[in-house]
Write a protein that holds these residues in place. Structure first.
Motif, PDB file in Angstrom:
ATOM      1  N   SER A  80       0.819  -1.218   0.000  1.00  0.00           N
ATOM      2  CA  SER A  80       0.000   0.000   0.000  1.00  0.00           C
ATOM      3  C   SER A  80       0.848   1.261   0.000  1.00  0.00           C
ATOM      4  O   SER A  80       0.351   2.346  -0.312  1.00  0.00           O
ATOM      5  CB  SER A  80      -0.928   0.006   1.220  1.00  0.00           C
ATOM      6  N   GLN A  81       2.139   1.124   0.357  1.00  0.00           N
ATOM      7  CA  GLN A  81       3.023   2.282   0.438  1.00  0.00           C
ATOM      8  C   GLN A  81       3.846   2.505  -0.830  1.00  0.00           C
ATOM      9  O   GLN A  81       4.771   3.309  -0.831  1.00  0.00           O
ATOM     10  CB  GLN A  81       3.946   2.145   1.645  1.00  0.00           C
ATOM     11  N   ILE A  82       3.502   1.805  -1.900  1.00  0.00           N
ATOM     12  CA  ILE A  82       4.141   2.083  -3.188  1.00  0.00           C
ATOM     13  C   ILE A  82       3.447   3.293  -3.802  1.00  0.00           C
ATOM     14  O   ILE A  82       2.225   3.339  -3.922  1.00  0.00           O
ATOM     15  CB  ILE A  82       4.015   0.883  -4.148  1.00  0.00           C
ATOM     16  N   VAL A  83       4.228   4.281  -4.190  1.00  0.00           N
ATOM     17  CA  VAL A  83       3.697   5.490  -4.825  1.00  0.00           C
ATOM     18  C   VAL A  83       4.460   5.730  -6.130  1.00  0.00           C
ATOM     19  O   VAL A  83       5.555   5.191  -6.325  1.00  0.00           O
ATOM     20  CB  VAL A  83       3.818   6.720  -3.898  1.00  0.00           C
ATOM     21  N   PRO A  84       3.880   6.507  -7.048  1.00  0.00           N
ATOM     22  CA  PRO A  84       4.542   6.718  -8.345  1.00  0.00           C
ATOM     23  C   PRO A  84       5.949   7.293  -8.236  1.00  0.00           C
ATOM     24  O   PRO A  84       6.878   6.809  -8.865  1.00  0.00           O
ATOM     25  CB  PRO A  84       3.595   7.677  -9.066  1.00  0.00           C
ATOM     26  N   ARG A  85       6.099   8.359  -7.435  1.00  0.00           N
ATOM     27  CA  ARG A  85       7.396   9.046  -7.381  1.00  0.00           C
ATOM     28  C   ARG A  85       7.491   9.860  -6.100  1.00  0.00           C
ATOM     29  O   ARG A  85       6.593   9.819  -5.255  1.00  0.00           O
ATOM     30  CB  ARG A  85       7.595   9.923  -8.617  1.00  0.00           C
TER      31      ARG A  85
END
Length: 235
Positions: free
Chosen positions: A174-179
């Motif tokens: 859930s803590q993966i973000v684009p940039r």
């Protein structure tokens, strides 16, 4: 002394030297030409971001594995064995509560915990320096760059991430973000809510390396030799 003391005199002298005149910012306001910082990968799902990250980490000499919560302990054990076991350092972090019993059962004599308090600064640094493996949770995983974001806090100093020979980063999916834009925006919201953040925020992109020595890439020059991202498939 105030910030404006001698300001006008200084600027007038500067304009004279440059043979120019002051301009009004209102006459040419800043206009952002695009919104790429927010639009890049904004339409991607978490699974798609993870695939993007998989491709990126290959370039950074990082191993990355996705596991379910049920398989986390077994996979963590496999990685620890591949890194040669030995002394480990862990942060004082509540996020370890669910796997701490497993780690202490398997590696009790090999684990040191980061101690809170300025009086433990030197002993913490020594423990991190002597550790073969450092394990910590990351705040975010940046898909675009394959980087992790970690905070310095009383429970984990920055040397915990940089001094061990090997490093394992645990990241909830859930803590993966684009940039970095999205990570910084989240930090801004946390600050607005009055949440306490760490004293420093670090963006780490894999094992240490340097390419400026006779144009040869050297891995592990001033940090971990190997890094493994362990992504937990949470909800």
């Amino acid at each position: 002394m105030t910030d404006n003391q001698n300001r006008e005199k200084f600027l007038k002298n500067l304009y004279n030297k440059l043979e120019t005149e002051p301009s009004e910012c209102q006459s040419h306001p800043y206009v952002q030409i695009n919104n790429l910082s927010n639009e890049t990968f904004a339409d991607k799902t978490k699974d798609e971001l993870l695939e993007i990250c998989y491709e990126k980490v290959k370039e950074l000499n990082i191993e990355m594995t996705e596991v379910t919560e049920n398989d986390l302990e077994e996979k963590l054990k496999d990685i620890i064995i591949s890194f040669g076991s030995g002394p480990m350092i862990l942060p004082t972090d509540k996020r370890f509560d669910s796997i701490r019993p497993f780690l202490e059962k398997e590696y009790k004599e090999q684990i040191s915990y980061w101690k809170e308090g300025a009086e433990y600064r030197e002993s913490n640094i020594n423990a991190a320096e002597q550790a073969n493996i450092g394990i910590a949770f990351s705040e975010y995983l940046l898909a675009e760059s394959g980087s992790i974001v970690v905070e310095t806090s009383s429970g984990q100093g920055r040397t915990l991430h940089f001094l061990p020979t090997h490093y394992i980063s645990i990241i909830p999916k859930s803590q993966i973000v684009p940039r970095s834009t999205q990570a910084i925006n989240d930090y801004a919201k946390r600050i607005e809510r009055g949440e306490k953040l760490g004293s420093a925020i670090h963006i780490i992109s894999g094992p240490s390396n340097s390419g400026d020595i006779e144009m040869q890439l050297v891995i592990g020059l001033h940090g971990p030799l190997k890094v493994h991202y362990l992504v937990i498939s949470d909800k």
